[in-house]
Design a protein around this motif. Structure first.
Motif, PDB file in Angstrom:
ATOM      1  N   LEU A  28       0.829  -1.207   0.000  1.00 45.64           N
ATOM      2  CA  LEU A  28       0.000   0.000   0.000  1.00 45.64           C
ATOM      3  C   LEU A  28       0.867   1.263   0.000  1.00 45.64           C
ATOM      4  O   LEU A  28       0.569   2.221  -0.716  1.00 45.64           O
ATOM      5  CB  LEU A  28      -0.945  -0.008   1.201  1.00 45.64           C
ATOM      6  CG  LEU A  28      -1.967   1.109   1.257  1.00 45.64           C
ATOM      7  CD1 LEU A  28      -2.892   1.089   0.042  1.00 45.64           C
ATOM      8  CD2 LEU A  28      -2.790   1.014   2.541  1.00 45.64           C
ATOM      9  N   ILE A  31       2.070   1.797  -3.479  1.00 44.68           N
ATOM     10  CA  ILE A  31       0.977   2.279  -4.325  1.00 44.68           C
ATOM     11  C   ILE A  31       0.724   3.757  -4.056  1.00 44.68           C
ATOM     12  O   ILE A  31       0.511   4.548  -4.986  1.00 44.68           O
ATOM     13  CB  ILE A  31      -0.310   1.448  -4.086  1.00 44.68           C
ATOM     14  CG1 ILE A  31      -0.141   0.031  -4.645  1.00 44.68           C
ATOM     15  CG2 ILE A  31      -1.539   2.128  -4.659  1.00 44.68           C
ATOM     16  CD1 ILE A  31      -0.077  -0.068  -6.154  1.00 44.68           C
ATOM     17  N   ASN A  43      -6.710   4.840  -4.652  1.00 41.02           N
ATOM     18  CA  ASN A  43      -7.873   3.991  -4.906  1.00 41.02           C
ATOM     19  C   ASN A  43      -7.974   3.641  -6.388  1.00 41.02           C
ATOM     20  O   ASN A  43      -8.322   2.514  -6.741  1.00 41.02           O
ATOM     21  CB  ASN A  43      -9.176   4.688  -4.500  1.00 41.02           C
ATOM     22  CG  ASN A  43      -9.192   5.096  -3.069  1.00 41.02           C
ATOM     23  OD1 ASN A  43      -8.212   5.613  -2.554  1.00 41.02           O
ATOM     24  ND2 ASN A  43     -10.290   4.887  -2.400  1.00 41.02           N
ATOM     25  N   LEU A  46      -5.429   1.044  -7.225  1.00 41.98           N
ATOM     26  CA  LEU A  46      -5.904  -0.258  -6.759  1.00 41.98           C
ATOM     27  C   LEU A  46      -6.917  -0.832  -7.740  1.00 41.98           C
ATOM     28  O   LEU A  46      -6.895  -2.026  -8.063  1.00 41.98           O
ATOM     29  CB  LEU A  46      -6.521  -0.145  -5.368  1.00 41.98           C
ATOM     30  CG  LEU A  46      -5.579   0.199  -4.218  1.00 41.98           C
ATOM     31  CD1 LEU A  46      -6.367   0.352  -2.920  1.00 41.98           C
ATOM     32  CD2 LEU A  46      -4.498  -0.839  -4.064  1.00 41.98           C
ATOM     33  N   ILE A 104      -6.657  -8.317  -4.659  1.00 46.89           N
ATOM     34  CA  ILE A 104      -6.315  -6.889  -4.691  1.00 46.89           C
ATOM     35  C   ILE A 104      -4.801  -6.727  -4.556  1.00 46.89           C
ATOM     36  O   ILE A 104      -4.173  -5.948  -5.278  1.00 46.89           O
ATOM     37  CB  ILE A 104      -7.065  -6.103  -3.600  1.00 46.89           C
ATOM     38  CG1 ILE A 104      -8.577  -6.117  -3.886  1.00 46.89           C
ATOM     39  CG2 ILE A 104      -6.550  -4.659  -3.522  1.00 46.89           C
ATOM     40  CD1 ILE A 104      -9.431  -5.596  -2.747  1.00 46.89           C
ATOM     41  N   GLU A 105      -4.187  -7.504  -3.657  1.00 44.40           N
ATOM     42  CA  GLU A 105      -2.735  -7.429  -3.496  1.00 44.40           C
ATOM     43  C   GLU A 105      -2.008  -7.897  -4.753  1.00 44.40           C
ATOM     44  O   GLU A 105      -0.973  -7.334  -5.117  1.00 44.40           O
ATOM     45  CB  GLU A 105      -2.287  -8.257  -2.285  1.00 44.40           C
ATOM     46  CG  GLU A 105      -2.639  -7.590  -0.971  1.00 44.40           C
ATOM     47  CD  GLU A 105      -2.345  -8.446   0.241  1.00 44.40           C
ATOM     48  OE1 GLU A 105      -2.248  -7.861   1.333  1.00 44.40           O
ATOM     49  OE2 GLU A 105      -2.214  -9.688   0.114  1.00 44.40           O
ATOM     50  N   MET A 108      -2.025  -5.042  -6.943  1.00 45.17           N
ATOM     51  CA  MET A 108      -1.078  -4.031  -6.473  1.00 45.17           C
ATOM     52  C   MET A 108       0.330  -4.359  -6.980  1.00 45.17           C
ATOM     53  O   MET A 108       1.059  -3.475  -7.432  1.00 45.17           O
ATOM     54  CB  MET A 108      -1.097  -3.963  -4.938  1.00 45.17           C
ATOM     55  CG  MET A 108      -2.402  -3.448  -4.357  1.00 45.17           C
ATOM     56  SD  MET A 108      -2.569  -3.751  -2.581  1.00 45.17           S
ATOM     57  CE  MET A 108      -1.510  -2.484  -1.897  1.00 45.17           C
TER      58      MET A 108
END
Length: 119
Positions: A28, A31, A43, A46, A104-105, A108
């Motif tokens: 995160l 990102i 966001n 993501l 989601i990861e 990323m």
């Protein structure tokens, strides 16, 4: 006389909803750095990754679950509701131990890799 106040600072986008999920803090942070360089919201990055994951992993067995990061933290964020629901559904389809935050990861990592390829 009543004057209605309308804020233009944060416009409402009805396609987006608030969600709470757990994600790797180190991913995160990367990102967020990319988002800052691109003058964008993390966001949206993501979601770029989520779109890639949705288009890439669709057959059972096409995604193997990597070890879950030990640095996961709970975050509150907004996503396109339809996209987030698609990711949750895709996670269930891919395997019983796979969750939306795993996908989601993975997205990323894809976004971070794209950015690293540019430098």
């Amino acid at each position: 006389m009543i004057i209605l106040y309308i804020s233009n600072i944060r416009t409402v986008d009805k396609s987006r909803s608030h969600f709470t999920t757990t994600l790797s803090k180190s991913l995160l942070d990367q990102i967020k750095e990319i988002a800052e360089r691109k003058n964008s919201s993390y966001n949206f990055l993501l979601e770029d990754g989520m779109n890639w994951v949705y288009e890439t992993y669709y057959l059972k067995g096409s995604f193997s679950l990597p070890p879950r990061p030990a640095d996961r933290i709970k975050i509150n964020t907004t996503f396109n509701t339809s996209l987030f629901n698609k990711i949750k559904s895709r996670a269930k389809r891919l395997g019983k131990n796979i969750h939306a935050n795993d996908l989601i990861e993975e997205g990323m990592k894809y976004v971070i890799g794209l950015e690293q390829d540019l430098f």
